[in-house]
Design an enzyme around this catalytic site. Structure first.
Site, short mmCIF file in Angstrom:
data_model
loop_
_atom_site.label_atom_id
_atom_site.label_comp_id
_atom_site.label_asym_id
_atom_site.label_seq_id
_atom_site.Cartn_x
_atom_site.Cartn_y
_atom_site.Cartn_z
CE1 TYR A 256 28.89 12.86 37.23
CE2 TYR A 256 29.98 13.32 35.60
CZ TYR A 256 29.17 14.26 36.49
OH TYR A 256 28.69 15.21 36.39
O1 LIG Z 1 31.93 17.65 31.73
C1 LIG Z 1 31.84 17.07 32.51
O2 LIG Z 1 30.42 16.81 33.05
C2 LIG Z 1 32.32 16.80 33.48
O3 LIG Z 1 33.30 17.13 33.63
C3 LIG Z 1 33.97 17.47 34.72
O4 LIG Z 1 34.97 16.04 33.82
P1 LIG Z 1 36.03 16.49 33.31
O5 LIG Z 1 36.08 16.50 32.04
O6 LIG Z 1 36.63 14.69 33.26
O7 LIG Z 1 37.61 17.51 34.06
P2 LIG Z 1 39.15 17.15 34.89
O8 LIG Z 1 38.69 16.05 35.36
O9 LIG Z 1 38.97 18.32 35.30
O10 LIG Z 1 39.42 16.75 33.36
C4 LIG Z 1 40.17 17.97 32.42
C5 LIG Z 1 40.45 17.31 31.51
O11 LIG Z 1 42.04 16.63 32.35
C6 LIG Z 1 42.47 15.59 32.04
N1 LIG Z 1 43.00 15.09 32.80
C7 LIG Z 1 42.33 14.83 33.87
C8 LIG Z 1 43.34 14.54 35.39
C9 LIG Z 1 44.79 14.12 34.88
O12 LIG Z 1 45.74 14.24 36.07
N2 LIG Z 1 45.66 14.36 34.17
C10 LIG Z 1 44.38 14.83 33.14
O13 LIG Z 1 45.28 15.19 32.26
C11 LIG Z 1 40.91 14.79 31.63
O14 LIG Z 1 41.35 12.95 30.82
C12 LIG Z 1 40.47 16.06 31.38
O15 LIG Z 1 40.43 15.41 29.50
C13 LIG Z 1 33.53 17.11 35.63
O16 LIG Z 1 34.97 16.54 36.67
C14 LIG Z 1 32.35 16.02 35.91
O17 LIG Z 1 32.37 16.40 37.46
C15 LIG Z 1 31.58 16.38 34.78
O18 LIG Z 1 30.82 17.64 35.49
#
Ligand SMILES: O=C(O)[C@H]1O[C@H](OP(=O)(O)OP(=O)(O)OC[C@H]2O[C@@H](n3ccc(=O)[nH]c3=O)[C@H](O)[C@@H]2O)[C@H](O)[C@@H](O)[C@H]1O
EC number: 5.1.3.6
Length: 453
Positions: A256
């Site tokens: 991504y």
């Molecule tokens: O800033 C971005 O550019 C991206 O932001 C977002 O990605 P992320 O920051 O990864 O958000 P998100 O999945 O909500 O996980 C949030 C937190 O929960 C943690 N996480 C996640 C899943 C889980 O089961 N457990 C957990 O601890 C995980 O480790 C993380 O620390 C958008 O989805 C992406 O499309 C893109 O726009």
């Protein structure tokens, strides 16, 4: 009969037999050859017919679009349906794209049925800009949520054309109808971890789709200025903190992130060759009402309410994972600010006429919050304890933390996030319980005590 005569006669007979044998072969050959010619001609005619049919009904041909549109426009959220709908559809496209204030923008918003897209479309329309939505309503997450957002947009006089970024003729048709001043390009395959499951969808939307859109935009007259969604994930394994636009972005941790980084490079190319004005916005984990069900804050809420356990990731060295969670209204302000300060593209007819603007900005909240804290806030708001399952972050593209430095966006268009995570999640939960019709144990507006539990 003299022996020689016998010999001559038998020679003549033999010769005649030989000649008739040759004639036979020849006539068979002629027959074969003519049937070959006939077969080929039939094949050719059939091919021509198939081609003619394909051109008439090909999904990319304009006439088919009218059919498809008429089918779609008979749906729940659209109107026209007879053969005259070509004109009716164009009228809706024009009306939606026409500004209601003097010097208002005319913006094509891709991904308008998405989370950020729907919020931005409404905000732009509310201040009197023309907005035409574009979305393919794919099923990466529950399409009924996208339809509900579409319904909301319809109420705000925003029409969404249903189509794919890779459909060049449809995009060209829209640019033929409307001289868009701006494109807010938010359509993308989102999600960091899903890239391991379906890598091709990232290439198709974030690379091929982006290029297709830029191809159409560069050829349009006038060329629009383009503001588009990059991502905080481009910082990847960067260890400098907080993340600034000058830091390295050449170590993406997920496909991504790699496609978003590639998008930034592609933007550079189209700016350089064709004079397109391009602004990339690096969004930092955007959340809020009408959000994306694939994101942690959203499915944590659902799982907590259903009594299901949730995985809370920790880093490999057992530290908390943190994100610079950014509230949707702040992001909308950033998008609008970027649109308002975007300079005109300088090309015309696909030719560059002078140097054009090329920008990249962080849009974050500037204060990272550990995921554990996010869960505590949700527990407080939902009045329910989460079943927490602490695990090591799987090696699937995640990064341990994100933290935005937004001074560039502040300098150029006054971007200043104002919503902290507790306040933003309160608004999200309020929306969530009303949207899904849940009888909540949500705390009243002025009770903040449990949120910090
Ligand atoms: O800033 C971005 O550019 C991206 O932001 C977002 O990605 P992320 O920051 O990864 O958000 P998100 O999945 O909500 O996980 C949030 C937190 O929960 C943690 N996480 C996640 C899943 C889980 O089961 N457990 C957990 O601890 C995980 O480790 C993380 O620390 C958008 O989805 C992406 O499309 C893109 O726009």
């Amino acid at each position: 009969m003299p022996p020689s005569a016998t010999a001559d006669t038998s020679k003549t007979v033999k010769l005649e037999r030989y000649n008739s044998y040759l004639r036979k072969i020849h006539s068979t050959k002629v027959l074969k050859a003519s049937s070959k010619v006939l077969f080929r001609a039939t094949l050719l005619i059939a091919l021509v017919l198939v081609l003619l049919f394909a051109v008439k009904y090909h999904p990319h041909s304009d006439s088919h679009h009218l059919h498809r549109r008429s089918f779609l426009s008979t749906g729940l959220f659209s109107s026209s349906s007879s053969l005259g709908e070509g004109a009716a559809w164009e009228k809706r496209v024009r009306q939606s794209s026409t500004a209601k204030r003097q010097h208002g923008l005319s913006v094509l918003v891709t991904g308008a049925a998405g989370f950020v897209g729907s919020h931005c479309s409404i905000a732009l329309r509310k201040r009197g800009d023309g907005v035409l939505g574009f979305d393919n309503f794919n099923d990466y997450y529950d399409p009924s949520l996208k339809r509900a957002r579409q319904h909301l947009l319809e109420k705000n006089q925003v029409f969404i054309v249903e189509g794919d970024l890779n459909d060049g003729p449809l995009l060209r048709k829209l640019f033929d109808i409307v001289p868009f001043t701006h494109v807010l390009h938010l359509a993308a395959q989102a999600g960091v971890r899903y890239a391991m499951k379906n890598p091709q969808s990232y290439i198709s939307s974030n690379i091929a789709g982006l290029v297709n859109l830029l191809e159409v935009a560069k050829a349009a007259n006038p060329q629009p200025a383009i503001v588009w969604a990059s991502s905080s994930s481009v910082y990847g394994l960067n260890t400098e903190n907080p993340f600034s636009e000058e830091h390295r972005t050449d170590q993406p941790a997920s496909l991504y992130a790699a496609t978003k980084k590639a998008g930034e490079e592609i933007a550079h190319t189209y700016n350089h060759i064709y004079g397109l004005s391009l602004t990339g916005l690096r969004f930092f984990t955007v959340y809020g009402p009408w959000g994306r069900p694939d994101m942690a804050y959203f499915f944590f809420t659902k799982d907590i309410l259903h009594g299901k356990s949730i995985d809370i990731y920790r880093t490999q060295d057992n530290q908390e994972v943190a994100r610079d969670f950014t509230y949707i209204d702040d992001i909308v302000k950033g998008c609008v600010g970027a649109l308002d300060t975007a300079e005109k593209s300088t090309g015309s007819g696909g030719k560059k006429r002078g140097p054009a603007q090329l920008r990249v900005y962080n849009l974050g909240n500037t204060s990272p919050v550990p995921v554990g804290r996010l869960v505590s806030i949700l527990e407080g708001l939902l009045g329910t304890k989460a079943k927490k399952h602490l695990i090591k972050m799987p090696r699937n593209g995640d990064v341990p933390y994100t933290h935005a430095n937004v001074s560039l966006a502040y300098r150029d268009f006054g971007y200043k996030p104002t919503t902290d995570l507790a306040a933003g999640l309160r608004k999200f939960v309020k929306w969530y319980v009303s949207y899904y019709g849940i009888q909540p144990r949500v705390k009243k507006e002025n009770s903040h005590a449990d949120e910090s539990a």
